[in-house]
Scaffold this motif. Sequence first.
Motif, PDB file in Angstrom:
ATOM      1  N   ASN A 146       0.868  -1.178   0.000  1.00  0.00           N
ATOM      2  CA  ASN A 146       0.000   0.000   0.000  1.00  0.00           C
ATOM      3  C   ASN A 146       0.902   1.225   0.000  1.00  0.00           C
ATOM      4  O   ASN A 146       1.325   1.684   1.063  1.00  0.00           O
ATOM      5  N   PRO A 147       1.205   1.777  -1.187  1.00  0.00           N
ATOM      6  CA  PRO A 147       2.158   2.880  -1.257  1.00  0.00           C
ATOM      7  C   PRO A 147       1.584   4.251  -0.889  1.00  0.00           C
ATOM      8  O   PRO A 147       2.252   5.264  -1.041  1.00  0.00           O
ATOM      9  N   SER A 148       0.365   4.293  -0.384  1.00  0.00           N
ATOM     10  CA  SER A 148      -0.233   5.556   0.019  1.00  0.00           C
ATOM     11  C   SER A 148       0.671   6.239   1.056  1.00  0.00           C
ATOM     12  O   SER A 148       1.036   5.638   2.062  1.00  0.00           O
ATOM     13  N   GLY A 149       1.037   7.478   0.800  1.00  0.00           N
ATOM     14  CA  GLY A 149       1.901   8.223   1.710  1.00  0.00           C
ATOM     15  C   GLY A 149       3.383   8.038   1.471  1.00  0.00           C
ATOM     16  O   GLY A 149       4.205   8.643   2.164  1.00  0.00           O
ATOM     17  N   LEU A 150       3.759   7.230   0.497  1.00  0.00           N
ATOM     18  CA  LEU A 150       5.175   6.960   0.240  1.00  0.00           C
ATOM     19  C   LEU A 150       5.914   8.217  -0.202  1.00  0.00           C
ATOM     20  O   LEU A 150       6.990   8.521   0.310  1.00  0.00           O
ATOM     21  N   ALA A 151       5.353   8.968  -1.144  1.00  0.00           N
ATOM     22  CA  ALA A 151       6.010  10.178  -1.640  1.00  0.00           C
ATOM     23  C   ALA A 151       6.224  11.179  -0.509  1.00  0.00           C
ATOM     24  O   ALA A 151       7.305  11.774  -0.394  1.00  0.00           O
ATOM     25  N   ALA A 152       5.228  11.347   0.336  1.00  0.00           N
ATOM     26  CA  ALA A 152       5.355  12.285   1.451  1.00  0.00           C
ATOM     27  C   ALA A 152       6.415  11.807   2.448  1.00  0.00           C
ATOM     28  O   ALA A 152       7.195  12.610   2.967  1.00  0.00           O
ATOM     29  N   ALA A 153       6.459  10.521   2.705  1.00  0.00           N
ATOM     30  CA  ALA A 153       7.445   9.975   3.644  1.00  0.00           C
ATOM     31  C   ALA A 153       8.863  10.149   3.116  1.00  0.00           C
ATOM     32  O   ALA A 153       9.781  10.499   3.857  1.00  0.00           O
ATOM     33  N   LEU A 154       9.057   9.922   1.820  1.00  0.00           N
ATOM     34  CA  LEU A 154      10.384  10.053   1.222  1.00  0.00           C
ATOM     35  C   LEU A 154      10.817  11.516   1.134  1.00  0.00           C
ATOM     36  O   LEU A 154      12.001  11.822   1.279  1.00  0.00           O
ATOM     37  N   GLY A 155       9.861  12.406   0.906  1.00  0.00           N
ATOM     38  CA  GLY A 155      10.151  13.832   0.855  1.00  0.00           C
ATOM     39  C   GLY A 155      11.104  14.210  -0.265  1.00  0.00           C
ATOM     40  O   GLY A 155      11.520  13.382  -1.062  1.00  0.00           O
ATOM     41  N   PRO A 156      11.464  15.497  -0.318  1.00  0.00           N
ATOM     42  CA  PRO A 156      12.412  15.957  -1.335  1.00  0.00           C
ATOM     43  C   PRO A 156      13.846  15.610  -0.932  1.00  0.00           C
ATOM     44  O   PRO A 156      14.138  15.411   0.246  1.00  0.00           O
ATOM     45  N   GLY A 157      14.724  15.525  -1.889  1.00  0.00           N
ATOM     46  CA  GLY A 157      16.127  15.256  -1.580  1.00  0.00           C
ATOM     47  C   GLY A 157      16.366  13.820  -1.152  1.00  0.00           C
ATOM     48  O   GLY A 157      15.583  12.921  -1.442  1.00  0.00           O
ATOM     49  N   SER A 158      17.453  13.617  -0.433  1.00  0.00           N
ATOM     50  CA  SER A 158      17.843  12.273   0.018  1.00  0.00           C
ATOM     51  C   SER A 158      16.982  11.819   1.197  1.00  0.00           C
ATOM     52  O   SER A 158      16.441  12.636   1.940  1.00  0.00           O
ATOM     53  N   ALA A 159      16.878  10.506   1.351  1.00  0.00           N
ATOM     54  CA  ALA A 159      16.114   9.927   2.449  1.00  0.00           C
ATOM     55  C   ALA A 159      16.853   8.698   2.969  1.00  0.00           C
ATOM     56  O   ALA A 159      17.417   7.923   2.194  1.00  0.00           O
ATOM     57  N   THR A 160      16.837   8.531   4.277  1.00  0.00           N
ATOM     58  CA  THR A 160      17.387   7.320   4.885  1.00  0.00           C
ATOM     59  C   THR A 160      16.282   6.286   4.930  1.00  0.00           C
ATOM     60  O   THR A 160      15.209   6.527   5.483  1.00  0.00           O
ATOM     61  N   VAL A 161      16.536   5.128   4.325  1.00  0.00           N
ATOM     62  CA  VAL A 161      15.532   4.075   4.197  1.00  0.00           C
ATOM     63  C   VAL A 161      16.094   2.790   4.796  1.00  0.00           C
ATOM     64  O   VAL A 161      17.233   2.401   4.494  1.00  0.00           O
ATOM     65  N   THR A 162      15.296   2.149   5.629  1.00  0.00           N
ATOM     66  CA  THR A 162      15.680   0.869   6.216  1.00  0.00           C
ATOM     67  C   THR A 162      14.799  -0.234   5.653  1.00  0.00           C
ATOM     68  O   THR A 162      13.577  -0.150   5.722  1.00  0.00           O
ATOM     69  N   PHE A 163      15.441  -1.235   5.081  1.00  0.00           N
ATOM     70  CA  PHE A 163      14.760  -2.420   4.564  1.00  0.00           C
ATOM     71  C   PHE A 163      15.009  -3.538   5.568  1.00  0.00           C
ATOM     72  O   PHE A 163      16.156  -3.816   5.908  1.00  0.00           O
ATOM     73  N   GLY A 164      13.941  -4.162   6.055  1.00  0.00           N
ATOM     74  CA  GLY A 164      14.093  -5.220   7.048  1.00  0.00           C
ATOM     75  C   GLY A 164      13.146  -6.376   6.799  1.00  0.00           C
ATOM     76  O   GLY A 164      12.208  -6.268   6.011  1.00  0.00           O
ATOM     77  N   LEU A 165      13.404  -7.458   7.498  1.00  0.00           N
ATOM     78  CA  LEU A 165      12.550  -8.638   7.385  1.00  0.00           C
ATOM     79  C   LEU A 165      11.259  -8.382   8.148  1.00  0.00           C
ATOM     80  O   LEU A 165      11.250  -7.757   9.199  1.00  0.00           O
ATOM     81  N   ASP A 166      10.157  -8.870   7.619  1.00  0.00           N
ATOM     82  CA  ASP A 166       8.857  -8.677   8.249  1.00  0.00           C
ATOM     83  C   ASP A 166       8.616  -9.733   9.295  1.00  0.00           C
ATOM     84  O   ASP A 166       9.025 -10.839   9.211  1.00  0.00           O
TER      85      ASP A 166
END
Length: 166
Positions: A146-166
């Motif tokens: 459900n990508p709703s809100g993804l663009a807002a969360a990532l914001g402009p510029g660089s973003a720190t993103v954590t990929f983890g096991l569910d």
Amino acid sequence: MKNTLSLFLPMLGLFISLVACTMAPTGLSSAVGGENNDSMTDSLSGTGPLGDRIRIRVGSATFTATLLTHATAAAFKARLPLTITMSELNNNEKFAQLPNSLPINASNPGTIQTGDLMLYGSTTLVLFYKTFPTAYSYTRLGRIDNPSGLAAALGPGSATVTFGLD
């Protein structure tokens, strides 16, 4: 001679049928449980059966993504957890260079969908936050459920993103 031929032809047909039934068509054995499942389709991305779920955290927002079942997604999953800084590109995606190559099976998706998680080349991880047509080729890893809100969360510029096991 006619009797011999009338017995031989049905036996030959039976033999060919048995041999054909025991042999999988080219690529089928790998598509049914092996590493290259891109020939099968699903409702998520059109290129593979659904696999494991992962978490993608950006700031205080957490998204669940479903990986496809193939060698590239498995190799990516084996690297988790992974926290990376993703840079902005074209006002529609974030990308980051991975330290090591992943196996690839690139193709042109035609249209990128919001929430697609893909690999460009063998080391560039890309998270798309807008839908748009593309002429580039990628290896699909999966998609945010459900990508709703993804663009807002990532914001402009660089973003720190954590990929983890569910």
